[in-house]
Design a protein around this motif. Sequence first.
Motif, PDB file in Angstrom:
ATOM      1  N   HIS A  49      37.972  -0.510  70.924  1.00  0.00           N
ATOM      2  CA  HIS A  49      37.783  -0.566  69.471  1.00  0.00           C
ATOM      3  C   HIS A  49      37.643   0.830  68.877  1.00  0.00           C
ATOM      4  O   HIS A  49      36.648   1.506  69.106  1.00  0.00           O
ATOM      5  N   LEU A  50      38.663   1.278  68.173  1.00  0.00           N
ATOM      6  CA  LEU A  50      38.593   2.577  67.503  1.00  0.00           C
ATOM      7  C   LEU A  50      38.436   2.399  65.991  1.00  0.00           C
ATOM      8  O   LEU A  50      38.528   3.350  65.251  1.00  0.00           O
ATOM      9  N   GLY A  51      38.245   1.198  65.535  1.00  0.00           N
ATOM     10  CA  GLY A  51      38.141   0.961  64.092  1.00  0.00           C
ATOM     11  C   GLY A  51      39.527   0.809  63.500  1.00  0.00           C
ATOM     12  O   GLY A  51      39.975  -0.291  63.214  1.00  0.00           O
ATOM     13  N   ARG A 106      46.879  -4.828  78.336  1.00  0.00           N
ATOM     14  CA  ARG A 106      48.339  -4.924  78.386  1.00  0.00           C
ATOM     15  C   ARG A 106      48.893  -4.537  79.752  1.00  0.00           C
ATOM     16  O   ARG A 106      49.888  -5.093  80.203  1.00  0.00           O
ATOM     17  N   GLU A 107      48.289  -3.565  80.407  1.00  0.00           N
ATOM     18  CA  GLU A 107      48.790  -3.169  81.719  1.00  0.00           C
ATOM     19  C   GLU A 107      48.741  -4.358  82.684  1.00  0.00           C
ATOM     20  O   GLU A 107      49.681  -4.604  83.437  1.00  0.00           O
ATOM     21  N   ALA A 108      47.639  -5.100  82.619  1.00  0.00           N
ATOM     22  CA  ALA A 108      47.528  -6.275  83.500  1.00  0.00           C
ATOM     23  C   ALA A 108      48.551  -7.349  83.114  1.00  0.00           C
ATOM     24  O   ALA A 108      49.188  -7.961  83.973  1.00  0.00           O
ATOM     25  N   ALA A 139      42.184   1.158  65.119  1.00  0.00           N
ATOM     26  CA  ALA A 139      43.085   0.658  66.157  1.00  0.00           C
ATOM     27  C   ALA A 139      42.285  -0.129  67.173  1.00  0.00           C
ATOM     28  O   ALA A 139      41.115   0.170  67.432  1.00  0.00           O
ATOM     29  N   GLN A 140      42.918  -1.162  67.707  1.00  0.00           N
ATOM     30  CA  GLN A 140      42.342  -1.947  68.805  1.00  0.00           C
ATOM     31  C   GLN A 140      43.227  -1.687  70.008  1.00  0.00           C
ATOM     32  O   GLN A 140      44.253  -2.342  70.165  1.00  0.00           O
ATOM     33  N   VAL A 141      42.844  -0.742  70.849  1.00  0.00           N
ATOM     34  CA  VAL A 141      43.700  -0.393  71.977  1.00  0.00           C
ATOM     35  C   VAL A 141      43.680  -1.535  72.988  1.00  0.00           C
ATOM     36  O   VAL A 141      42.617  -1.975  73.427  1.00  0.00           O
ATOM     37  N   ASP A 142      44.871  -1.989  73.339  1.00  0.00           N
ATOM     38  CA  ASP A 142      45.037  -3.210  74.130  1.00  0.00           C
ATOM     39  C   ASP A 142      45.056  -2.870  75.621  1.00  0.00           C
ATOM     40  O   ASP A 142      46.102  -2.827  76.258  1.00  0.00           O
ATOM     41  N   ILE A 199      39.646  -4.543  75.157  1.00  0.00           N
ATOM     42  CA  ILE A 199      40.135  -3.957  73.910  1.00  0.00           C
ATOM     43  C   ILE A 199      39.312  -2.725  73.604  1.00  0.00           C
ATOM     44  O   ILE A 199      38.083  -2.757  73.637  1.00  0.00           O
ATOM     45  N   GLU A 220      49.901   0.035  76.914  1.00  0.00           N
ATOM     46  CA  GLU A 220      50.390   0.105  75.557  1.00  0.00           C
ATOM     47  C   GLU A 220      51.012   1.472  75.269  1.00  0.00           C
ATOM     48  O   GLU A 220      50.560   2.490  75.759  1.00  0.00           O
TER      49      GLU A 220
END
Lengths: 241, 241, 241, 241, 241, 241, 241, 241
Positions: free
Chosen positions: C12-14, C22-24, C16-19, C10, C30
């Motif tokens: 962590h951008l505060g 997800r690619e895996a 946003a939580q970039v997932d 993940i 995402e």
Amino acid sequence: MSERPPLEPIGHLGFAQVDHAREARNGVPEVVYGEGKSAAQIAAIVARLVERHARALVTRLNASKAEEVAREQPGGHYDPRSRLMWWGRAPETLRGTVAVVCAGTSDLPVAEEAAQTLEWLGAPVARLSDVGVAGIDRLLAHREALARADVVIVVAGMEGALPSVVTGLVRNPVIAVPTSIGYGASLNGITALLGMLSGCATGMSVVNIDNGFGAAWQAARILALVERGPAEPPASFSLPT
Amino acid sequence: MSERPPLEPIGHLGFAQVDHAREARNGVPEVVYGEGKSAAQIAAIVARLVERHARALVTRLNASKAEEVAREQPGGHYDPRSRLMWWGRAPETLRGTVAVVCAGTSDLPVAEEAAQTLEWLGAPVARLSDVGVAGIDRLLAHREALARADVVIVVAGMEGALPSVVTGLVRNPVIAVPTSIGYGASLNGITALLGMLSGCATGMSVVNIDNGFGAAWQAARILALVERGPAEPPASFSLPT
Amino acid sequence: MSERPPLEPIGHLGFAQVDHAREARNGVPEVVYGEGKSAAQIAAIVARLVERHARALVTRLNASKAEEVAREQPGGHYDPRSRLMWWGRAPETLRGTVAVVCAGTSDLPVAEEAAQTLEWLGAPVARLSDVGVAGIDRLLAHREALARADVVIVVAGMEGALPSVVTGLVRNPVIAVPTSIGYGASLNGITALLGMLSGCATGMSVVNIDNGFGAAWQAARILALVERGPAEPPASFSLPT
Amino acid sequence: MSERPPLEPIGHLGFAQVDHAREARNGVPEVVYGEGKSAAQIAAIVARLVERHARALVTRLNASKAEEVAREQPGGHYDPRSRLMWWGRAPETLRGTVAVVCAGTSDLPVAEEAAQTLEWLGAPVARLSDVGVAGIDRLLAHREALARADVVIVVAGMEGALPSVVTGLVRNPVIAVPTSIGYGASLNGITALLGMLSGCATGMSVVNIDNGFGAAWQAARILALVERGPAEPPASFSLPT
Amino acid sequence: MSERPPLEPIGHLGFAQVDHAREARNGVPEVVYGEGKSAAQIAAIVARLVERHARALVTRLNASKAEEVAREQPGGHYDPRSRLMWWGRAPETLRGTVAVVCAGTSDLPVAEEAAQTLEWLGAPVARLSDVGVAGIDRLLAHREALARADVVIVVAGMEGALPSVVTGLVRNPVIAVPTSIGYGASLNGITALLGMLSGCATGMSVVNIDNGFGAAWQAARILALVERGPAEPPASFSLPT
Amino acid sequence: MSERPPLEPIGHLGFAQVDHAREARNGVPEVVYGEGKSAAQIAAIVARLVERHARALVTRLNASKAEEVAREQPGGHYDPRSRLMWWGRAPETLRGTVAVVCAGTSDLPVAEEAAQTLEWLGAPVARLSDVGVAGIDRLLAHREALARADVVIVVAGMEGALPSVVTGLVRNPVIAVPTSIGYGASLNGITALLGMLSGCATGMSVVNIDNGFGAAWQAARILALVERGPAEPPASFSLPT
Amino acid sequence: MSERPPLEPIGHLGFAQVDHAREARNGVPEVVYGEGKSAAQIAAIVARLVERHARALVTRLNASKAEEVAREQPGGHYDPRSRLMWWGRAPETLRGTVAVVCAGTSDLPVAEEAAQTLEWLGAPVARLSDVGVAGIDRLLAHREALARADVVIVVAGMEGALPSVVTGLVRNPVIAVPTSIGYGASLNGITALLGMLSGCATGMSVVNIDNGFGAAWQAARILALVERGPAEPPASFSLPT
Amino acid sequence: MSERPPLEPIGHLGFAQVDHAREARNGVPEVVYGEGKSAAQIAAIVARLVERHARALVTRLNASKAEEVAREQPGGHYDPRSRLMWWGRAPETLRGTVAVVCAGTSDLPVAEEAAQTLEWLGAPVARLSDVGVAGIDRLLAHREALARADVVIVVAGMEGALPSVVTGLVRNPVIAVPTSIGYGASLNGITALLGMLSGCATGMSVVNIDNGFGAAWQAARILALVERGPAEPPASFSLPT
């Protein structure tokens, strides 16, 4: 009206035009929508379908009408949970598996409509029941199994949240079926339907409320395509400018 | 009209009857709903509130009206994300924590309305953003932290599935806030609203679309009750037969 | 926050939580929903995605915000018709063809959202435009070509009748996309949406109004499944009794 | 399937996955939604719940199905007004009082669903009935008593105005329950629901139409929190920027 | 077209048929609905009305169109709050009083449309503002005054609860006006409208959303009837069997 | 509970708080809404009303429940068309006439609810039936009689056009009652309701679908006001600025 | 793409398939729906239509786009009231008259769309404006003239009552057009639409909200049929049993 | 009441005003709407109609009420499929043909209501059943026959796509009848209704859901007009400026 069975693409019954060419066009014979038809009408259409295609499926048939139909057209099987009635089934079995996942025990009749339609179509089915999001660990316990299903049908009523969660867990296509289970703000399934359409997860599409049959059909089209593999691309489409 | 500030429960402004008794009744002074009022009206009401209660909060105030209000009634703070403007704040801090959880970055303005209202009311806030159900592991990573929050506010648009999942993970009260984020079938937040109301998880209740303010207020009432502890039971209610 | 790119699932951008996982999980990274986010937020998420996955896609982005994003995060392409913006694209091309068929010229922006998303995902696209049912011969002229497409996406507004007709003509899966084109009784696309869900043809499923993106995603999942072929069936699901 | 009761968090019944871990997670065992399930299914789930948790609650159960369930799973109590059926109850009593206030005599079944659920959960209840706003003095006569209740549940149909008035009179949390009582423009409770959500008073939240059960659950979560007092704050949440 | 003013019941303007007979039939001349008409059309109709009836009223007129109308047809008064414009007024004053009560300061434009229409019709008006049910004591402070009003118009948005409370406090007719004030679940006034129609109090009727004008008209019809006293009963109606 | 009949404003029955003060406040005793109450509850409330006020009215009572009530509380009259049941009636007769006009024979039950309620309230009634707008001459034949009625109640289903036409023909107040007669697009009366609220004629107001009772009550309030004449104006209301 | 104009039934423009065969099938060339298309697209389609059919009509075209189109494709006429733009017109005039009747001056733009479409199609038009039902004598003054029109188009907003009244006065076909004129409960024309569909008068049918164009088209088809007289009956249809 | 049959335009039955002048005005006597009327009321109205006009038609009559009516008013015919009952029929036969086309066998009851109404009105009917768009070739097989029908009535439920396709194939007027066949998103026919109103094909208009009767009436008005030929144009209508 002199018609010869092997040649006629349409079976003229007066009140119905049986679309015999559908098997050639779509891969599967026409199916009979059971609501709003009399038992006599259903039996006559089924007779024609069985004669030409050696199988028939009737959907949304209540138990008392099913009995009448059975009397006029024997040899069928009726399941009161799914309200499906069928004669014969697909001549061969497809490869791959469709997982039919449902959120609550109350959603089972719709899930069974999906599962039994798939079986009639020759598609292998794996069932997983009562894994609604209020107890998310029940779903996560099946995470790997879900990821191995080739298509996932997710059946849910009330807020209809389950398909979004499932879609986020797998890479294969997900087909969501809203059910009319719930009360008040669930609006007989409209809320689950709209929720699934608004879902934040990508990779799923939606069918009508309680339409387990339609989801199964879509899933079987996908498995059949997997079986055939990709076709040569069509060359003739024009391009927008 | 000669009125004496310390005695009058209602502040008569002609176009408004400022409810000075609300602090005694409800624990917090009246708040000003900013839509549909002129900047002059807002400023006059705020002036009266600040004079009597030493604090004021205006909700749903757009930036240009906020500027006008600021000119007539200085000393306030305005946040364009939450569209809140406030003067002063709660004299003391409540114990306990309210978690403000939001499903997507696009839901942040509503989450901030909740969080900043809580801060104005003296309630400690913990924020958790962008943990929508399409990537459920992002939420589960915070499972223990969520379980420790005394109240959880869950903000979500689109299909509004997040509150059901969160409610299933914790034992404390959950307040769900649908947002108008989404398009088409999300019907400007109606779908998320109906979904949350139809939710299969028990232990949550719902406020209006985009009403972070209202969720915060309910959460603060709960924390204040925790602070005071239970009262002696009322004896007088009659019983149905 | 010290995080090591190759290990952290993940981002962590505060806000946003970039997932990154997800690619895996889903096979594709995402995607960023562009509405309700600031240009700065979008640019920051895109930067992270490009860094980790070497590609990114933003949907529903208007032209002026796209310009701002482009300034902060260069190297992308923006199409004002589809309102998509992207950096990089799928590393390899899928086999098979997705036909993107639209009913009227006014539906083209949604059809382009579908077609360009497919291209970004590496799926070959064939476009067919302006073949609405009021002049049915325009569609029938392409009957054989349609039957050769591996997946058909049908985009239509107003009464949304085209997907039913197309589904009846082919054996492969059809994905219907209602558009908000129309006025009055078309209710901004609700009528087309409900019509497609109520459709009498079997073998299609539906996505949200104007959601060309979602239809493309579902089509690409199908092509990818065709590419991989069926998996071993999951063994663990329980059966209802 | 060899399962050992003390270790298994999920009770696999095939058609249901009983969520035994819910008591640990949420403080109370799973409850059975009675609609759409057969009496046999309900009885089997109840048997499992009683075996593991020594209590069970079924909601929205009609009288004839209740009789069937009672035959298969004796020892329960059924109330035809609330349509609740239960076996055992909470092992200990919570402190504090929940006032269950209803607007009209016709709303009593929903109010009883709330009150009896609270009693099953161990929460003390005070009932106040038939104090609708058309005769406001009936409510005002109980003003002090209402202010002493720790949580107030307000049940109202038709225009659903009562919760706004009550919320303005007290400082503790109010939970509003719309009922389907009314006709025509009351839209089976939708009007009361929307009215409560749009209410001008702050400090209340809303549950689904006729969902006395859900309101009770939320109220009990609040009383249990009051009992425990605030927890240590969770430290890990990130902050938006 | 040669027409003589004193004889012609209809004023033929081509785009409009001015109903000069309306004053004889209904007691008041025709009023001009300002939306969807050009300033030139409005000015021409007003000219005809003023010529024949010495007064005219235009409703729902925005400020810029009002300026244009004023240029072509001087002598009128325009109020931007109520969006009314008028020339002349009723030749005599009615006896009795209409109370115009509004729930919140944001509802004032609609209340002013009602109050100013009443004044144009010659009806005495008493205004009471910002007495919403969240602070019920503000309303109760005026209990005796309300009971003395001959007709009460109650203007409220959001949940629209005020008319039910007022109707329970007085014996004279109450006319409820829902407003479009609110957001989300208030559905632009639909919720308040449905709530007022579903109201539990008897003795009130309802007009369209934001239709202060219509409520005033109904109130003035009542005052005029009070002025005239009852007529001789019509003898000719048939009776059902 | 020791209560003395002449002093107690509220009759405490546990499940109901009979509002004895309503006669003093509103001029008429409380009326019993018959739906959702048991026959025993209705009989008990009626007993109390008859004891204190020498009359009672129950609305929306079906025939079988009416029989039960009659057994427990004799002396009443029940009309199956209007579904009203009453004991005693108004001690004196009002002056003036209320015309109850209905559009079609199918609307008669609602018209009778209005007419019989008026008779119970002491208001003279003139009935005119089956004068729908599709044969406008039937209505116009009664044009003079209509103009002499002091209040006109217009009952109509389907498109609900009749009240607009009637309102244009008379100068006295018109109260419109939509009915649930119709099918399909009439949406159980919603269409007639919305149509009446949107009506182009001014001087009418609207009550709930099928609410003949409510229209009668409003009409009787008007006749009673005519009887009393205007009151002295209330002096205390504040003015907006 | 080598296409020869005189032979090709479809004009392939890439983004549009111009249906040149429509004139042969339907009697009139394809018309261009102006919303959602760029000026360049419209101009290109018009160019093709004018080239092949010597006339073209564009609907729902706003003024600024019309200017752009005019620059690329000169020789057309644009009317800002009806938002129609056209080049050429029908080669011959039909016999018979279509009356275009509208309820209020605000409905004129829709009435003009109908009237000008009819003129473009070669149908004689008689206009009657502002004869809404609130002043029924204005309509009745034209009773004989209406009865002589061969088709009557009735345009009305708000409650949409006029078509029912007109249909009851004539023996020829009536086509009703709801408009979006009104506010609040008129729901942007939905109320008028539903009202017209629920209408108690028989002999009328309905088109979409604001669709003056569609009503005109239907009327012209009727006049053309009158011109041709009845055809020989089709022999081949089957009969239901 | 002394009335002489040959002179009286209105038949006064108390509960009904039989509109005897309707035959002169509209060409056909009044028809009786069977819902919401008692058998006795229907029989009395029919008796009067038969006496004066030698024919009568009752719509939407269920079988048990039809039996009662038959007992009181013999000589009629009842068809349980169409729920029509009639005495006598049109004295002469119209020229031309109305094709009644229906999409599915389940839509037949509505199609029969249309067909039998036409036969009662003297219009020749050709029936074509079960030609829904999912098997488009069934419809295209009748392309030439359809083009020869003078009016086409198209009956369809579910998504209601058939009328758009048919309208594109013919040049004569098309009247679309949505049916309530379908489930879930078909919303009891609302979806088909809205779809038909939003249809992309021009030259059709729409009647209420399941209103085969209304479509037949409109079709017969068209055939009667064809029979008479165009009238002299009305001269008196004014023109908008």
